[in-house]
Design a protein around this motif. Structure first.
Motif, short mmCIF file in Angstrom:
data_model
loop_
_atom_site.label_atom_id
_atom_site.label_comp_id
_atom_site.label_asym_id
_atom_site.label_seq_id
_atom_site.Cartn_x
_atom_site.Cartn_y
_atom_site.Cartn_z
N TYR A 245 3.05 0.94 4.09
CA TYR A 245 2.16 -0.16 4.70
C TYR A 245 1.35 -0.74 3.36
O TYR A 245 0.79 0.09 2.35
N GLN A 246 1.46 -1.67 3.15
CA GLN A 246 0.98 -2.60 1.82
C GLN A 246 0.37 -3.71 1.90
O GLN A 246 0.58 -4.50 3.22
N ALA A 247 -0.31 -4.32 1.22
CA ALA A 247 -0.85 -5.70 1.09
C ALA A 247 -0.35 -6.16 -0.37
O ALA A 247 -0.35 -5.41 -1.20
N VAL A 248 -0.26 -7.54 -0.56
CA VAL A 248 0.24 -8.12 -1.84
C VAL A 248 -1.10 -9.16 -2.12
O VAL A 248 -1.50 -10.12 -1.41
N LEU A 249 -1.30 -9.10 -3.33
CA LEU A 249 -2.38 -9.91 -3.98
C LEU A 249 -2.14 -10.16 -5.15
O LEU A 249 -1.37 -9.86 -6.11
N LEU A 250 -2.98 -11.20 -5.70
CA LEU A 250 -3.07 -11.60 -7.28
C LEU A 250 -4.38 -11.23 -7.62
O LEU A 250 -5.51 -11.69 -7.14
N ASP A 251 -4.42 -10.69 -8.93
CA ASP A 251 -6.00 -10.24 -9.32
C ASP A 251 -6.43 -11.53 -10.03
O ASP A 251 -5.75 -12.78 -9.90
N PRO A 252 -7.66 -11.47 -10.43
CA PRO A 252 -8.24 -12.63 -10.82
C PRO A 252 -7.60 -13.49 -12.09
O PRO A 252 -8.02 -14.84 -12.17
N GLU A 253 -6.66 -12.94 -12.73
CA GLU A 253 -6.02 -13.62 -13.70
C GLU A 253 -4.63 -13.90 -13.17
O GLU A 253 -3.70 -14.64 -14.05
N GLY A 254 -4.38 -13.88 -12.03
CA GLY A 254 -3.06 -14.19 -11.42
C GLY A 254 -1.83 -13.39 -11.77
O GLY A 254 -0.63 -13.75 -11.25
N ASN A 255 -2.13 -11.93 -11.97
CA ASN A 255 -1.14 -10.98 -12.00
C ASN A 255 -0.94 -10.29 -10.59
O ASN A 255 -1.86 -10.04 -9.77
N VAL A 256 0.41 -10.13 -10.07
CA VAL A 256 0.62 -9.48 -8.75
C VAL A 256 0.49 -8.22 -8.67
O VAL A 256 0.75 -7.33 -9.54
N PHE A 257 -0.32 -7.49 -7.70
CA PHE A 257 -0.37 -6.24 -7.39
C PHE A 257 -0.36 -5.95 -5.93
O PHE A 257 -0.64 -6.83 -5.18
N ARG A 258 0.22 -4.77 -5.68
CA ARG A 258 0.17 -4.25 -4.44
C ARG A 258 -0.70 -2.86 -4.08
O ARG A 258 -0.70 -2.30 -4.97
N ILE A 259 -1.16 -2.92 -2.91
CA ILE A 259 -1.92 -1.76 -2.65
C ILE A 259 -1.04 -1.08 -1.48
O ILE A 259 -0.84 -1.74 -0.52
N ASN A 260 -0.67 -0.09 -1.67
CA ASN A 260 0.42 0.74 -0.95
C ASN A 260 -0.15 2.21 -0.34
O ASN A 260 -0.87 2.92 -1.02
N HIS A 261 0.35 2.51 0.74
CA HIS A 261 0.49 3.80 1.38
C HIS A 261 2.06 4.11 1.94
O HIS A 261 2.43 3.10 2.92
N MET A 262 2.58 5.19 1.52
CA MET A 262 3.72 5.43 2.22
C MET A 262 3.34 6.14 3.63
O MET A 262 2.89 7.23 3.61
N LEU A 263 4.10 5.59 4.60
CA LEU A 263 3.94 6.15 6.04
C LEU A 263 4.86 7.15 5.95
O LEU A 263 6.02 7.52 5.35
N GLU A 264 4.48 8.32 7.07
CA GLU A 264 5.18 9.35 7.50
C GLU A 264 6.48 9.13 8.29
O GLU A 264 6.55 8.10 8.85
#
Length: 132
Positions: A113-132
């Motif tokens: 389960y994840q979201a995809v974002l760009l930080d304030p300088e435009g670098n991509v990052f994901r917030i993740n959680h591995m589901l069971e």
């Protein structure tokens, strides 16, 4: 025989190392490693490895000047959290602190389960959680 290699840091070149490192501290609760602070570097303790922010001056220090204008997304930061609920909580928090939402939280085909974002300088990052 030595231990296996481990990832110690991921370093991000930033226009504003103070603001960008503060963004990641504010969203994820990371703490600064103050003993390694310098005018061109900030390091954050992420729990398992570290996240570093290099000022533009580091290009010259590392003899990378000719590569400093490379465009396009070249890396993806993945930050794991303890639950899907935390993905849902941290995503709007990141947006409120200056991130741009690219893809709202969703379940992937590989059961994360994840979201995809760009930080304030435009670098991509994901917030993740591995589901069971």
């Amino acid at each position: 025989m030595t231990d296996s290699p481990t990832l110690s840091y991921v370093n991000v070149f930033a226009r504003d190392i103070v603001a960008l490192s503060q963004f990641y501290m504010d969203v994820f609760g990371f703490t600064e490693i103050e003993k390694i602070r310098s005018p061109i570097f900030r390091g954050l303790d992420t729990g398992r490895s570290s996240l570093g922010f290099n000022a533009q001056d580091a290009y010259g220090l590392l003899k990378l000047d000719e590569f400093s204008q490379v465009s396009g997304i070249k890396f993806l930061l993945n930050i794991d959290v303890a639950s899907a609920a935390e993905v849902d909580e941290m995503t709007p928090k990141a947006v409120s602190l200056g991130a741009k939402l690219v893809k709202s939280p969703y379940k992937t085909y590989y059961n994360w389960y994840q979201a995809v974002l760009l930080d304030p300088e435009g670098n991509v990052f994901r917030i993740n959680h591995m589901l069971e």
